[in-house]
Design a protein around this motif. Structure first.
Motif, short mmCIF file in Angstrom:
data_model
loop_
_atom_site.label_atom_id
_atom_site.label_comp_id
_atom_site.label_asym_id
_atom_site.label_seq_id
_atom_site.Cartn_x
_atom_site.Cartn_y
_atom_site.Cartn_z
N GLU A 139 24.25 5.93 20.16
CA GLU A 139 23.87 6.77 19.32
C GLU A 139 23.85 7.63 18.10
O GLU A 139 22.63 7.59 18.00
CB GLU A 139 23.83 7.96 20.73
N MET A 140 24.48 7.66 18.11
CA MET A 140 25.61 8.23 16.62
C MET A 140 24.73 7.56 15.12
O MET A 140 24.34 7.35 14.40
CB MET A 140 26.99 8.07 16.80
N GLN A 141 24.63 5.93 15.43
CA GLN A 141 23.67 4.77 14.23
C GLN A 141 22.72 4.94 14.41
O GLN A 141 22.09 5.03 13.05
CB GLN A 141 24.77 3.45 15.25
N GLY A 146 17.35 13.55 19.98
CA GLY A 146 18.01 14.70 21.41
C GLY A 146 19.97 13.98 21.18
O GLY A 146 20.22 13.57 21.66
N TYR A 147 19.96 13.20 19.72
CA TYR A 147 21.39 12.33 20.02
C TYR A 147 22.55 13.27 20.19
O TYR A 147 23.14 12.93 21.12
CB TYR A 147 21.62 11.05 19.24
N THR A 152 27.41 14.70 22.48
CA THR A 152 28.22 15.87 23.30
C THR A 152 28.75 15.10 24.57
O THR A 152 29.58 15.56 25.03
CB THR A 152 27.37 17.30 23.23
N GLY A 153 27.25 14.75 25.16
CA GLY A 153 27.81 15.00 26.95
C GLY A 153 27.83 13.36 26.92
O GLY A 153 29.55 13.53 27.99
N MET A 154 28.58 12.46 26.26
CA MET A 154 29.06 11.25 26.48
C MET A 154 31.07 11.34 25.89
O MET A 154 31.67 11.02 26.24
CB MET A 154 28.67 10.01 25.50
N LEU A 155 31.17 12.64 25.20
CA LEU A 155 32.13 12.62 23.96
C LEU A 155 32.64 13.64 25.71
O LEU A 155 34.42 13.52 26.04
CB LEU A 155 32.24 13.95 23.15
N TYR A 156 31.96 14.41 26.10
CA TYR A 156 32.41 15.45 27.81
C TYR A 156 33.05 14.34 28.75
O TYR A 156 34.28 14.59 29.36
CB TYR A 156 31.32 16.27 28.55
N THR A 157 32.02 12.68 28.52
CA THR A 157 31.89 12.15 29.84
C THR A 157 33.65 11.42 29.17
O THR A 157 34.15 10.69 30.40
CB THR A 157 31.11 11.01 30.15
N VAL A 158 33.70 11.04 28.29
CA VAL A 158 34.60 10.51 28.22
C VAL A 158 35.86 10.98 28.25
O VAL A 158 37.29 10.76 29.01
CB VAL A 158 35.10 9.87 25.67
N PHE A 159 36.49 12.32 28.32
CA PHE A 159 37.65 13.27 28.85
C PHE A 159 37.68 13.44 29.98
O PHE A 159 38.38 13.55 30.66
CB PHE A 159 37.06 14.85 27.83
N GLY A 160 35.88 13.46 30.54
CA GLY A 160 36.19 13.83 31.87
C GLY A 160 36.78 12.41 32.75
O GLY A 160 37.77 12.39 33.80
#
Length: 288
Positions: A139-141, A146-147, A152-160
């Motif tokens: 997504e970053m690439q 909406g990326y 941001t959601g994926m970062l929350y998921t990583v920490f979760g």
């Protein structure tokens, strides 16, 4: 600052979305990652080849599919196995990105406050985290509309997932004092190199900045970076020259002198030895 410092304080991404994304392969100015530290977190994802990376006093060898999680303040850097190596880096500040939400997690705070030590190396067997990190980097690439929300959601998921799968260990005692102090001293040497690399720095000046005897400083510096201080200083100068060749229109002569070389022929010889290519050719490749 016209260059990226070893204690990197450069702005990452946009003001409203402070995440830096870097795709690194041959002829990238930082193909062999110079040792540095910063106050952001970093995720590294291996794509091709191999990469030996040091995190403070720990060394890891990465292969395709591996993921490295680097928290703030860790001195890190490494060397690729071959010219076909490729990896990607994501640099971000969790407090800015995650603490803006209304929901607050005591477990997340424990991670960010270093009450917990997060596992720093994941591989393809860690299927959930590997999948989320792959989506995050893709997504970053792509940067499709909406990326930012997805990332941001994926970062929350990583920490979760780190919390849910208990990919951490509680900190039961402070780091070994001697090791901690040595790392702080090493950072002072990095800072001097960053500030004064254009000047004729000496071993005496570097060891003095670290508050160590020249002999002990050389041994500790080489243990941590696998280079002597002077070898490392020259590598740093060439890395800075790469950045200027890629991102400025300065002449090769001006770049050589601004990076601490007082002889153009020696600069070209050193550049070719380290990068396997002339400065002029390097600029051409990075301007395509």
């Amino acid at each position: 600052m016209e260059h990226e410092s070893y204690h990197e304080m450069m702005k990452r991404g946009r003001f409203d979305f402070p995440i830096g994304f870097y795709h690194v392969e041959k002829y990238h100015p930082r193909f062999n990652m110079p040792y540095h530290w910063h106050m952001e977190y970093e995720l590294i994802r291996m794509l091709r080849g191999g990469f030996t990376i040091s995190l403070n006093e720990e060394t890891l060898h990465l292969v395709p599919g591996d993921i490295v999680f680097i928290r703030d303040g860790i001195v890190h850097g490494g060397v690729v196995d071959s010219d076909d190596t490729a990896y990607e880096c994501l640099v971000f500040e969790p407090p800015k990105l995650l603490h803006s939400a209304n929901y607050q997690s005591s477990d997340l705070n424990n991670l960010l406050n270093h009450t917990f030590n997060v596992r720093n190396h994941f591989n393809q067997d860690d299927k959930k985290i590997a999948l989320i990190v792959r989506i995050l980097f893709e997504e970053m690439q792509r940067e499709n509309p909406g990326y930012e929300l997805i990332v941001t959601g994926m970062l929350y998921t990583v920490f979760g997932l780190i919390i849910q799968e208990k990919q951490y260990t509680p900190v039961t005692k402070q780091p070994v004092e001697t090791s901690h102090l040595q790392m702080q001293k090493l950072k002072k040497a990095f800072q001097l190199i960053d500030d004064k690399y254009a000047a004729p720095l000496t071993l005496s000046e570097l060891s003095s900045a670290a508050g160590l005897s020249p002999n002990y400083f050389c041994k500790f510096f080489q243990k941590m970076t696998h280079y002597t201080p002077i070898e490392y200083l020259n590598q740093y100068r060439i890395d800075q020259a790469c950045l200027k060749l890629a991102y400025t229109d300065k002449s090769i002569t001006d770049i050589a002198y601004s990076c601490g070389f007082n002889n153009l022929s020696y600069f070209i010889k050193t550049f070719r030895k380290q990068k396997g290519i002339s400065p002029g050719k390097f600029r051409q490749v990075n301007r395509k």
